[in-house]
Design a protein around this motif. Structure first.
Motif: not given
Lengths: 301, 301
Positions: A295-299
């Motif tokens: 989630l961190e990577a995709i946001s």
């Protein structure tokens, strides 16, 4: 830190385009606790009937959920809900709701449950939520859910309860309905005026947003393509969120709440990948952590 | 890097709960160019009638938009659209659409427009979009928009055009309609199979998502509470996005496209804060940069 949740414990029957089940362990407190217990010891408060047996207790206890406050009502039947999901799984019809033992439910908390420092008031009648809130005198962070039904038929009771919580967690559309304000940011700001210092808007497939008096946080949903059945997604979101807070010693600063929402999002994404909460039964913390990292990577930009 | 946009140039009449205007400079190419010209020289291709005068040209030129390819049709009237927004400003009714000079529009690009390295095909009939695409032989990055109308009545032509672009930019609901797939991530993956290597889903008040063969990016909307009139939000989003790409020398790696979406989001948020594109007329780059920085802060955890 100890965490108590009050809410429904249910059997659900669901039909989806890809299959159906006629007896799933469900209910807001169950979906919540199966997620929150990943992070902190969780006590469930709610009633069940004679049909709630060892198999159901075992599912909860296997995940470390504390069931001393699950109240068995002799001669009663457990709350039952049946629904049918459309091809667009964001839409569903309720086919049947039998309150059963929930009809006369009066929450009686054990001393251990009353001592909770983190408390979640699942979606039940707002007077009952307030009753539980008032029994928990040591609590440091209280969040609540609700629904369109209570906004319609128990508006004043709902407002009284909202005034007593730190965090209000509602669907987007419920937040707009509660405040009669079609802009979601304005709606959340109006909801803050009712008492809570944190308002979280659940936006389903779009993610979630947190609004405080001086801040805003918007989080994308986890882009799962494997949605089997979404009942309880909002409750497992709340479970991941509140569990994370309890696991962080009740810290509710902005950075912790943001991360808590990511944990909630991850738990909800697993919840929808199986019928009922089945996907949460054997889930381990490493799988959740990995999804939060994703989630961190995709946001990030 | 040079940027060309083909699309509508229009006069819009809008009614909103807070006021109305009967003659706003509008159209997809206009909203796009008023945003994109913040980042790169932008040439607008589209037809206008006798009613399109010096005042309208001045608005475009003041922002550095290159208007040599704005085609004046003698005796014609400029495209006209009228709509009424609801109290929930996410909903509107179209009251009137007069194609006027657009009815017989055949895009004729000047050599300078044909040499564009970045090209945006605004929402017009897909055969016209393809025609423009084929005239631009030096192009390095092409994106396109479309709408439910063309999905319905010009499906095959639309698919042919989609096959020729790098990036497809559609509303969430249009993407689901195009692919007959209710899950947005699956819908985007299906759209990738039609040819583009990037699919961007515009999600209105919820933000946007970018889907590529091996990646995903979800971006929250800018949480503005001052929405005056949202016509052209999607086009100014595309303008900020494509303008940023052109300003970055046509770089379209993942990190650049993510940042480009943030610039698109910022431009769209300004666009909706006034009638038409008025809020973009005097906007400076520092204001946009500040909003992108804010977006970064509200989406980080």
């Amino acid at each position: 830190m100890t965490l108590t949740v009050v809410g429904s414990i249910a059997f659900d029957a669901v039909e989806t385009p890809s299959g159906s089940r006629d007896r799933l362990l469900g209910g807001s407190a169950v979906h919540f606790a199966l997620a929150s217990s990943q992070f902190a010891p969780t006590r469930v408060v709610g009633p069940v009937g004679d049909d709630f047996g060892e198999q159901e207790y075992a599912i909860l206890r296997n995940r470390g959920v504390l069931t001393d406050d699950v109240e068995h009502v002799p001669g009663g039947k457990t709350f039952f809900w049946a629904g049918r999901y459309h091809r667009d799984i964001n839409h569903r019809d309720t086919l049947q709701t039998d309150l059963n033992v929930f009809e006369d439910f009066q929450p009686k908390l054990s001393p251990a449950s009353r001592d909770a420092e983190v408390l979640f008031l699942g979606n039940i009648q707002p007077d009952l939520q307030r009753d539980v809130r008032e029994q928990c005198r040591a609590v440091k962070f209280v969040a609540m859910d609700s629904m369109n039904l209570w906004i319609d038929i128990a508006h004043d009771a709902l407002l009284e309860t909202i005034a007593l919580v730190d965090c209000l967690l509602l669907n987007d559309s419920e937040l707009k309905q509660l405040t009669d304000e079609p802009n979601i940011v304005r709606a959340a700001r109006k909801a803050l005026e009712l008492g809570p210092r944190v308002v979280i808007a659940k936006q389903g497939e779009y993610g979630s947003a947190m609004i405080t008096r001086d801040g805003y946080f918007g989080l994308t949903a986890y882009p799962t393509t494997d949605i089997v059945e979404p009942t309880g997604a909002g409750d497992s979101f709340a479970g991941g969120l509140m569990g994370y807070v309890a696991g962080e010693d009740g810290n509710t600063d902005d950075a912790t709440l943001r991360r808590a929402m990511a944990y909630g999002t991850a738990c909800a994404s697993f919840n929808v990948e199986g019928f009922g909460s089945e996907r949460l039964y054997e889930l381990d913390r490493a799988e959740i952590d990995a999804r939060v990292a994703e989630l961190e990577a995709i946001s990030r930009f």
